[in-house]
Design a protein around this motif. Structure first.
Motif, PDB file in Angstrom:
ATOM      1  N   MET A  88       0.842  -1.207   0.000  1.00  0.00           N
ATOM      2  CA  MET A  88       0.000   0.000   0.000  1.00  0.00           C
ATOM      3  C   MET A  88       0.877   1.258   0.000  1.00  0.00           C
ATOM      4  N   ASN A  89       0.515   2.227  -0.833  1.00  0.00           N
ATOM      5  CA  ASN A  89       1.222   3.500  -0.910  1.00  0.00           C
ATOM      6  C   ASN A  89       1.116   4.227   0.427  1.00  0.00           C
ATOM      7  N   ARG A  90       2.268   4.702   0.954  1.00  0.00           N
ATOM      8  CA  ARG A  90       2.265   5.354   2.274  1.00  0.00           C
ATOM      9  C   ARG A  90       1.457   6.647   2.264  1.00  0.00           C
ATOM     10  N   TYR A  91       1.186   7.195   1.071  1.00  0.00           N
ATOM     11  CA  TYR A  91       0.436   8.443   0.982  1.00  0.00           C
ATOM     12  C   TYR A  91      -1.031   8.222   0.641  1.00  0.00           C
ATOM     13  N   GLU A  92      -1.458   6.983   0.673  1.00  0.00           N
ATOM     14  CA  GLU A  92      -2.855   6.641   0.386  1.00  0.00           C
ATOM     15  C   GLU A  92      -3.780   7.367   1.359  1.00  0.00           C
ATOM     16  N   GLY A  93      -4.772   8.059   0.813  1.00  0.00           N
ATOM     17  CA  GLY A  93      -5.758   8.728   1.651  1.00  0.00           C
ATOM     18  C   GLY A  93      -5.365  10.115   2.117  1.00  0.00           C
ATOM     19  N   ILE A  94      -4.128  10.558   1.807  1.00  0.00           N
ATOM     20  CA  ILE A  94      -3.701  11.908   2.191  1.00  0.00           C
ATOM     21  C   ILE A  94      -4.190  12.903   1.146  1.00  0.00           C
ATOM     22  N   ALA A  95      -4.693  14.039   1.609  1.00  0.00           N
ATOM     23  CA  ALA A  95      -5.302  15.027   0.713  1.00  0.00           C
ATOM     24  C   ALA A  95      -4.356  15.503  -0.384  1.00  0.00           C
ATOM     25  N   ASP A  96      -3.076  15.692  -0.040  1.00  0.00           N
ATOM     26  CA  ASP A  96      -2.114  16.196  -1.033  1.00  0.00           C
ATOM     27  C   ASP A  96      -1.257  15.072  -1.614  1.00  0.00           C
ATOM     28  N   ARG A  97      -1.835  13.898  -1.710  1.00  0.00           N
ATOM     29  CA  ARG A  97      -1.092  12.733  -2.213  1.00  0.00           C
ATOM     30  C   ARG A  97      -0.478  13.014  -3.579  1.00  0.00           C
ATOM     31  N   GLY A  98      -1.229  13.648  -4.458  1.00  0.00           N
ATOM     32  CA  GLY A  98      -0.745  13.922  -5.806  1.00  0.00           C
ATOM     33  C   GLY A  98       0.514  14.784  -5.794  1.00  0.00           C
ATOM     34  N   GLN A  99       0.536  15.786  -4.942  1.00  0.00           N
ATOM     35  CA  GLN A  99       1.690  16.670  -4.854  1.00  0.00           C
ATOM     36  C   GLN A  99       2.918  15.924  -4.318  1.00  0.00           C
ATOM     37  N   ARG A 100       2.694  15.078  -3.328  1.00  0.00           N
ATOM     38  CA  ARG A 100       3.790  14.313  -2.751  1.00  0.00           C
ATOM     39  C   ARG A 100       4.379  13.345  -3.779  1.00  0.00           C
ATOM     40  N   GLU A 101       3.526  12.676  -4.501  1.00  0.00           N
ATOM     41  CA  GLU A 101       3.998  11.730  -5.509  1.00  0.00           C
ATOM     42  C   GLU A 101       4.707  12.451  -6.656  1.00  0.00           C
ATOM     43  N   TYR A 102       4.250  13.656  -6.948  1.00  0.00           N
ATOM     44  CA  TYR A 102       4.908  14.458  -7.979  1.00  0.00           C
ATOM     45  C   TYR A 102       6.343  14.774  -7.563  1.00  0.00           C
ATOM     46  N   ILE A 103       6.524  15.164  -6.309  1.00  0.00           N
ATOM     47  CA  ILE A 103       7.854  15.505  -5.783  1.00  0.00           C
ATOM     48  C   ILE A 103       8.792  14.300  -5.858  1.00  0.00           C
ATOM     49  N   ILE A 104       8.278  13.142  -5.554  1.00  0.00           N
ATOM     50  CA  ILE A 104       9.089  11.928  -5.543  1.00  0.00           C
ATOM     51  C   ILE A 104       9.436  11.452  -6.951  1.00  0.00           C
ATOM     52  N   SER A 105       8.531  11.657  -7.895  1.00  0.00           N
ATOM     53  CA  SER A 105       8.725  11.119  -9.250  1.00  0.00           C
ATOM     54  C   SER A 105       9.417  12.072 -10.220  1.00  0.00           C
ATOM     55  N   HIS A 106       9.354  13.371  -9.989  1.00  0.00           N
ATOM     56  CA  HIS A 106       9.974  14.329 -10.906  1.00  0.00           C
ATOM     57  C   HIS A 106      11.349  14.738 -10.352  1.00  0.00           C
ATOM     58  N   LEU A 107      12.307  13.870 -10.551  1.00  0.00           N
ATOM     59  CA  LEU A 107      13.626  14.042  -9.955  1.00  0.00           C
ATOM     60  C   LEU A 107      14.514  15.041 -10.688  1.00  0.00           C
ATOM     61  N   ASP A 108      14.119  15.427 -11.890  1.00  0.00           N
ATOM     62  CA  ASP A 108      14.926  16.375 -12.658  1.00  0.00           C
ATOM     63  C   ASP A 108      14.500  17.822 -12.404  1.00  0.00           C
ATOM     64  N   GLU A 109      13.597  18.030 -11.462  1.00  0.00           N
ATOM     65  CA  GLU A 109      13.112  19.372 -11.140  1.00  0.00           C
ATOM     66  C   GLU A 109      13.514  19.762  -9.726  1.00  0.00           C
ATOM     67  N   SER A 110      13.810  21.041  -9.536  1.00  0.00           N
ATOM     68  CA  SER A 110      14.075  21.555  -8.188  1.00  0.00           C
ATOM     69  C   SER A 110      12.748  21.846  -7.507  1.00  0.00           C
ATOM     70  N   MET A 111      12.669  21.558  -6.232  1.00  0.00           N
ATOM     71  CA  MET A 111      11.407  21.723  -5.501  1.00  0.00           C
ATOM     72  C   MET A 111      11.601  22.598  -4.274  1.00  0.00           C
ATOM     73  N   PHE A 112      10.604  23.380  -3.959  1.00  0.00           N
ATOM     74  CA  PHE A 112      10.559  24.110  -2.700  1.00  0.00           C
ATOM     75  C   PHE A 112       9.318  23.634  -1.962  1.00  0.00           C
ATOM     76  N   VAL A 113       9.521  22.984  -0.821  1.00  0.00           N
ATOM     77  CA  VAL A 113       8.397  22.425  -0.068  1.00  0.00           C
ATOM     78  C   VAL A 113       8.241  23.183   1.241  1.00  0.00           C
ATOM     79  N   GLU A 114       7.057  23.704   1.466  1.00  0.00           N
ATOM     80  CA  GLU A 114       6.776  24.437   2.693  1.00  0.00           C
ATOM     81  C   GLU A 114       5.563  23.825   3.366  1.00  0.00           C
ATOM     82  N   ALA A 115       5.729  23.447   4.623  1.00  0.00           N
ATOM     83  CA  ALA A 115       4.629  22.831   5.370  1.00  0.00           C
ATOM     84  C   ALA A 115       4.913  22.944   6.857  1.00  0.00           C
TER      85      ALA A 115
END
Length: 201
Positions: A1-28
């Motif tokens: 099971m995906n550890r982010y299953e059921g989390i509201a911002d799951r899509g954003q988290r998976e995007y950060i993990i999968s788009h490794l050629d992009e720089s990210m700024f994460v604020e939370a």
């Protein structure tokens, strides 16, 4: 099971993990899972053929760096059971550069000391060592003064006025700070006095 299953911002988290050629700024906020996200992204980088020695993670404290390193290593070991790629890097997973910015820069200077104009074996001066060094330089400077000069300098720094003595040394420390390569024999009394704020006894 995906550890982010059921989390509201799951899509954003998976995007950060999968788009490794992009720089990210994460604020939370605290406890939102930022560290877990960093771990997952680094593990994903390793799975994408990025070598551990090519990975750099900067933290604010040494304790945070050690915790992050430990969690990444633990995660890689756990996933290596079902991943040949991760299993193949277990022998050098510790080669990741996870440290404070000071430690990272110190590593660069150590590896490239000649390019930086530093001697071999140069190291970062710790705060306690810095105080000792300044004290030795201060004592050396005192040996360059004659008896009359010493009396003049210490007339506001006797045992009844500890604050004045502290001011003298603190301002001498400023002189050392701004003149890293200052030779002790080049420090004249006039230059030294310009750093001293006299306090009336």
């Amino acid at each position: 099971m995906n550890r982010y299953e059921g989390i509201a911002d799951r899509g954003q988290r998976e995007y950060i993990i999968s788009h490794l050629d992009e720089s990210m700024f994460v604020e939370a906020g605290a406890g939102a899972g930022k560290t877990t996200l960093i771990i997952d992204r680094i593990v994903a980088q390793i799975e994408a053929d990025i070598k551990p020695e090519e990975i750099v993670a900067i933290t604010f404290t040494n304790a945070a760096a050690e915790e992050l390193r430990g969690r990444i290593v633990a995660e890689v070991k756990k996933r290596s059971v079902s991943s040949e790629k991760l299993k193949s890097v277990l022998h050098n997973i510790e080669n990741m550069q996870i440290s404070t910015i000071h430690s990272f820069c110190a590593t660069l200077l150590k590896e490239r000391c000649f390019e930086a104009g530093l001697p071999m074996g140069a190291k970062v001066l710790e705060e306690d060592d810095d105080k000792i060094r300044k004290g030795k330089i201060f004592d050396l400077w005192l040996t360059t003064l004659n008896e009359d000069e010493l009396k003049e300098m210490y007339k506001v720094s006797d045992t009844s006025n500890k604050e004045s003595k502290r001011v003298i040394f603190d301002n001498f420390s400023k002189l050392v700070d701004v003149s890293e390569y200052y030779k002790i024999e080049e420090v004249s009394e006039e230059e030294f006095q310009s750093f001293i704020v006299y306090k009336e006894t």
